[in-house]
Design a protein around this motif. Structure first.
Motif, PDB file in Angstrom:
ATOM      1  N   MET A 217       0.822  -1.208   0.000  1.00 14.07           N
ATOM      2  CA  MET A 217       0.000   0.000   0.000  1.00 14.07           C
ATOM      3  C   MET A 217       0.858   1.261   0.000  1.00 14.07           C
ATOM      4  O   MET A 217       0.537   2.246  -0.680  1.00 14.07           O
ATOM      5  CB  MET A 217      -0.946  -0.014   1.202  1.00 14.07           C
ATOM      6  N   LEU A 218       1.955   1.255   0.741  1.00 17.85           N
ATOM      7  CA  LEU A 218       2.860   2.406   0.758  1.00 17.85           C
ATOM      8  C   LEU A 218       3.499   2.597  -0.615  1.00 17.85           C
ATOM      9  O   LEU A 218       3.584   3.724  -1.124  1.00 17.85           O
ATOM     10  CB  LEU A 218       3.929   2.211   1.827  1.00 17.85           C
ATOM     11  N   GLU A 219       3.943   1.491  -1.204  1.00 15.68           N
ATOM     12  CA  GLU A 219       4.545   1.566  -2.542  1.00 15.68           C
ATOM     13  C   GLU A 219       3.536   2.111  -3.552  1.00 15.68           C
ATOM     14  O   GLU A 219       3.859   2.998  -4.368  1.00 15.68           O
ATOM     15  CB  GLU A 219       5.024   0.182  -2.965  1.00 15.68           C
ATOM     16  N   GLY A 220       2.314   1.599  -3.499  1.00 13.18           N
ATOM     17  CA  GLY A 220       1.294   2.065  -4.422  1.00 13.18           C
ATOM     18  C   GLY A 220       0.941   3.529  -4.217  1.00 13.18           C
ATOM     19  O   GLY A 220       0.743   4.278  -5.184  1.00 13.18           O
ATOM     20  N   GLY A 221       0.868   3.959  -2.961  1.00 17.94           N
ATOM     21  CA  GLY A 221       0.558   5.352  -2.669  1.00 17.94           C
ATOM     22  C   GLY A 221       1.632   6.301  -3.158  1.00 17.94           C
ATOM     23  O   GLY A 221       1.331   7.371  -3.717  1.00 17.94           O
ATOM     24  N   ILE A 222       2.895   5.921  -2.960  1.00 22.02           N
ATOM     25  CA  ILE A 222       3.997   6.766  -3.411  1.00 22.02           C
ATOM     26  C   ILE A 222       4.050   6.808  -4.929  1.00 22.02           C
ATOM     27  O   ILE A 222       4.256   7.869  -5.531  1.00 22.02           O
ATOM     28  CB  ILE A 222       5.330   6.254  -2.826  1.00 22.02           C
ATOM     29  N   GLN A 223       3.871   5.643  -5.583  1.00 24.03           N
ATOM     30  CA  GLN A 223       3.893   5.620  -7.038  1.00 24.03           C
ATOM     31  C   GLN A 223       2.773   6.477  -7.622  1.00 24.03           C
ATOM     32  O   GLN A 223       2.983   7.217  -8.595  1.00 24.03           O
ATOM     33  CB  GLN A 223       3.750   4.181  -7.537  1.00 24.03           C
ATOM     34  N   ALA A 224       1.579   6.410  -7.015  1.00 28.86           N
ATOM     35  CA  ALA A 224       0.464   7.217  -7.499  1.00 28.86           C
ATOM     36  C   ALA A 224       0.751   8.706  -7.345  1.00 28.86           C
ATOM     37  O   ALA A 224       0.440   9.508  -8.238  1.00 28.86           O
ATOM     38  CB  ALA A 224      -0.814   6.841  -6.753  1.00 28.86           C
ATOM     39  N   GLU A 225       1.374   9.084  -6.226  1.00 29.96           N
ATOM     40  CA  GLU A 225       1.695  10.507  -6.019  1.00 29.96           C
ATOM     41  C   GLU A 225       2.788  10.970  -6.972  1.00 29.96           C
ATOM     42  O   GLU A 225       2.725  12.094  -7.497  1.00 29.96           O
ATOM     43  CB  GLU A 225       2.118  10.733  -4.569  1.00 29.96           C
ATOM     44  N   LEU A 226       3.784  10.121  -7.237  1.00 33.65           N
ATOM     45  CA  LEU A 226       4.813  10.477  -8.217  1.00 33.65           C
ATOM     46  C   LEU A 226       4.197  10.673  -9.597  1.00 33.65           C
ATOM     47  O   LEU A 226       4.550  11.624 -10.316  1.00 33.65           O
ATOM     48  CB  LEU A 226       5.886   9.386  -8.273  1.00 33.65           C
ATOM     49  N   ASN A 227       3.286   9.793  -9.974  1.00 31.99           N
ATOM     50  CA  ASN A 227       2.607   9.936 -11.264  1.00 31.99           C
ATOM     51  C   ASN A 227       1.823  11.240 -11.325  1.00 31.99           C
ATOM     52  O   ASN A 227       1.807  11.932 -12.359  1.00 31.99           O
ATOM     53  CB  ASN A 227       1.676   8.750 -11.507  1.00 31.99           C
ATOM     54  N   ARG A 228       1.165  11.585 -10.218  1.00 31.04           N
ATOM     55  CA  ARG A 228       0.398  12.834 -10.182  1.00 31.04           C
ATOM     56  C   ARG A 228       1.324  14.046 -10.307  1.00 31.04           C
ATOM     57  O   ARG A 228       1.020  15.003 -11.046  1.00 31.04           O
ATOM     58  CB  ARG A 228      -0.393  12.921  -8.875  1.00 31.04           C
ATOM     59  N   LEU A 229       2.453  14.017  -9.607  1.00 29.96           N
ATOM     60  CA  LEU A 229       3.408  15.122  -9.678  1.00 29.96           C
ATOM     61  C   LEU A 229       3.997  15.261 -11.080  1.00 29.96           C
ATOM     62  O   LEU A 229       4.213  16.379 -11.567  1.00 29.96           O
ATOM     63  CB  LEU A 229       4.524  14.914  -8.648  1.00 29.96           C
ATOM     64  N   LEU A 230       4.259  14.125 -11.725  1.00 31.74           N
ATOM     65  CA  LEU A 230       4.783  14.172 -13.096  1.00 31.74           C
ATOM     66  C   LEU A 230       3.762  14.785 -14.053  1.00 31.74           C
ATOM     67  O   LEU A 230       4.103  15.585 -14.921  1.00 31.74           O
ATOM     68  CB  LEU A 230       5.174  12.771 -13.556  1.00 31.74           C
ATOM     69  N   ARG A 231       2.501  14.402 -13.903  1.00 27.33           N
ATOM     70  CA  ARG A 231       1.454  14.970 -14.750  1.00 27.33           C
ATOM     71  C   ARG A 231       1.317  16.475 -14.493  1.00 27.33           C
ATOM     72  O   ARG A 231       1.157  17.259 -15.446  1.00 27.33           O
ATOM     73  CB  ARG A 231       0.111  14.271 -14.500  1.00 27.33           C
ATOM     74  N   ALA A 232       1.388  16.870 -13.221  1.00 30.09           N
ATOM     75  CA  ALA A 232       1.270  18.284 -12.886  1.00 30.09           C
ATOM     76  C   ALA A 232       2.449  19.073 -13.445  1.00 30.09           C
ATOM     77  O   ALA A 232       2.286  20.215 -13.891  1.00 30.09           O
ATOM     78  CB  ALA A 232       1.183  18.448 -11.361  1.00 30.09           C
ATOM     79  N   ARG A 233       3.637  18.468 -13.435  1.00 26.00           N
ATOM     80  CA  ARG A 233       4.804  19.155 -13.977  1.00 26.00           C
ATOM     81  C   ARG A 233       4.652  19.400 -15.461  1.00 26.00           C
ATOM     82  O   ARG A 233       5.046  20.446 -15.989  1.00 26.00           O
ATOM     83  CB  ARG A 233       6.082  18.357 -13.696  1.00 26.00           C
ATOM     84  N   LEU A 234       4.080  18.443 -16.168  1.00 24.37           N
ATOM     85  CA  LEU A 234       3.842  18.622 -17.596  1.00 24.37           C
ATOM     86  C   LEU A 234       2.848  19.755 -17.868  1.00 24.37           C
ATOM     87  O   LEU A 234       2.918  20.419 -18.897  1.00 24.37           O
ATOM     88  CB  LEU A 234       3.320  17.319 -18.205  1.00 24.37           C
ATOM     89  N   ARG A 235       1.946  19.971 -16.893  1.00 20.56           N
ATOM     90  CA  ARG A 235       0.955  21.032 -17.060  1.00 20.56           C
ATOM     91  C   ARG A 235       1.468  22.389 -16.594  1.00 20.56           C
ATOM     92  O   ARG A 235       0.747  23.380 -16.679  1.00 20.56           O
ATOM     93  CB  ARG A 235      -0.325  20.686 -16.291  1.00 20.56           C
ATOM     94  N   GLY A 236       2.688  22.406 -16.032  1.00 24.35           N
ATOM     95  CA  GLY A 236       3.240  23.705 -15.624  1.00 24.35           C
ATOM     96  C   GLY A 236       3.767  23.780 -14.211  1.00 24.35           C
ATOM     97  O   GLY A 236       4.213  24.829 -13.781  1.00 24.35           O
ATOM     98  N   GLY A 237       3.752  22.681 -13.456  1.00 26.61           N
ATOM     99  CA  GLY A 237       4.348  22.709 -12.133  1.00 26.61           C
ATOM    100  C   GLY A 237       3.521  21.986 -11.106  1.00 26.61           C
ATOM    101  O   GLY A 237       2.301  22.143 -11.076  1.00 26.61           O
ATOM    102  N   PRO A 238       4.177  21.138 -10.253  1.00 26.83           N
ATOM    103  CA  PRO A 238       3.463  20.409  -9.205  1.00 26.83           C
ATOM    104  C   PRO A 238       2.763  21.349  -8.224  1.00 26.83           C
ATOM    105  O   PRO A 238       3.208  22.467  -7.985  1.00 26.83           O
ATOM    106  CB  PRO A 238       4.579  19.605  -8.517  1.00 26.83           C
ATOM    107  N   ARG A 239       1.656  20.833  -7.693  1.00 25.54           N
ATOM    108  CA  ARG A 239       0.908  21.590  -6.700  1.00 25.54           C
ATOM    109  C   ARG A 239       0.725  20.745  -5.453  1.00 25.54           C
ATOM    110  O   ARG A 239       0.754  19.551  -5.538  1.00 25.54           O
ATOM    111  CB  ARG A 239      -0.465  22.006  -7.258  1.00 25.54           C
TER     112      ARG A 239
END
Length: 239
Positions: A217-239
């Motif tokens: 669960m920890l691995e999955g949670g961290i991977q999901a957050e990394l994916n979200r941060l990567l998507r946000a960076r592509l849109r102009g910056g993590p939030r």
């Protein structure tokens, strides 16, 4: 040095400190790029400079492979503690915040092409916290895999030297200590997520199954957050 890295070199943006307990033990579980868990050192600095509730952090890490006495003494002085279940339980009993990076050796040698793709977490590293009913917090770090890019891993040389891995970076092994620990000035975004609540169990088999479940669960949670941060960076910056 930590202040320079945090404030000026990597310009770390950290969110989620409010989720951590004001007192008592907790385990922070994260991803780390490079041979040293630099995110742990950034957490250590951020917690010490927190004006509302400064706390000391211990970083549990496998240190048997470090033969350079200067580096070994430096890490111990900063707050690194050699990994063992006994040391983990001792730190929890003393009420410490503890950080651990359970990708292990595969995470050290992860090539740049696989950056931010987590390797399976070693559930045995979470077993002491599960046994002691210590809350476990996922920590996702975007930037560490790019700051210290691994260009390759000399597996044969690592086996010959009895090392967990021999990663090749732009600075290691070409430069002498401490310059071989240099990194690129890549911006970091760190997120501490809410604690994963675990069922309190006592039987050994149930403890091990719970630790395995926690690791997944920890691995999955961290991977999901990394994916979200990567998507946000592509849109102009993590939030």
């Amino acid at each position: 040095i930590l202040a320079f890295l945090y404030e000026d070199w990597w310009k770390v943006e950290l969110a989620g400190l409010e989720f951590l307990p004001k007192a008592g033990p907790a385990l922070l579980v994260g991803n780390a790029g490079g041979a040293l868990p630099w995110p742990g050192l950034m957490l250590l600095y951020a917690l010490m400079k927190d004006k509302k509730n400064p706390r000391r952090l211990a970083i549990l890490a496998d240190m048997d492979w470090i033969e350079d006495e200067r580096l070994h003494r430096l890490l111990l002085g900063l707050g690194f503690v050699p990994w063992s279940a006994t040391n983990a339980k001792r730190l929890f009993a003393a009420g410490h915040l503890v950080a651990i990076f359970p990708e292990g050796a595969p995470g050290l040698s992860k090539p740049y092409s696989e950056r931010y793709r987590l390797k399976p977490f070693d559930w045995t590293k979470l077993l002491p916290a599960t046994e002691e009913h210590v809350p476990q917090f996922p920590v996702a770090t975007l930037g560490c895999d790019e700051a210290v890019p691994v260009l390759g891993n000399l597996e044969g040389l690592a086996r010959f030297l009895n090392l967990p891995a021999f990663p090749i970076t732009p600075f290691f092994p070409w430069m002498p200590f401490p310059f071989n620990l240099l990194s690129l000035p890549v911006g970091w975004h760190m997120r501490i997520l809410k604690s994963h609540l675990q069922q309190i169990v006592k039987e050994r088999d149930e403890l091990e199954n719970t630790a395995r479940s926690n690791a997944a669960m920890l691995e999955g949670g961290i991977q999901a957050e990394l994916n979200r941060l990567l998507r946000a960076r592509l849109r102009g910056g993590p939030r």
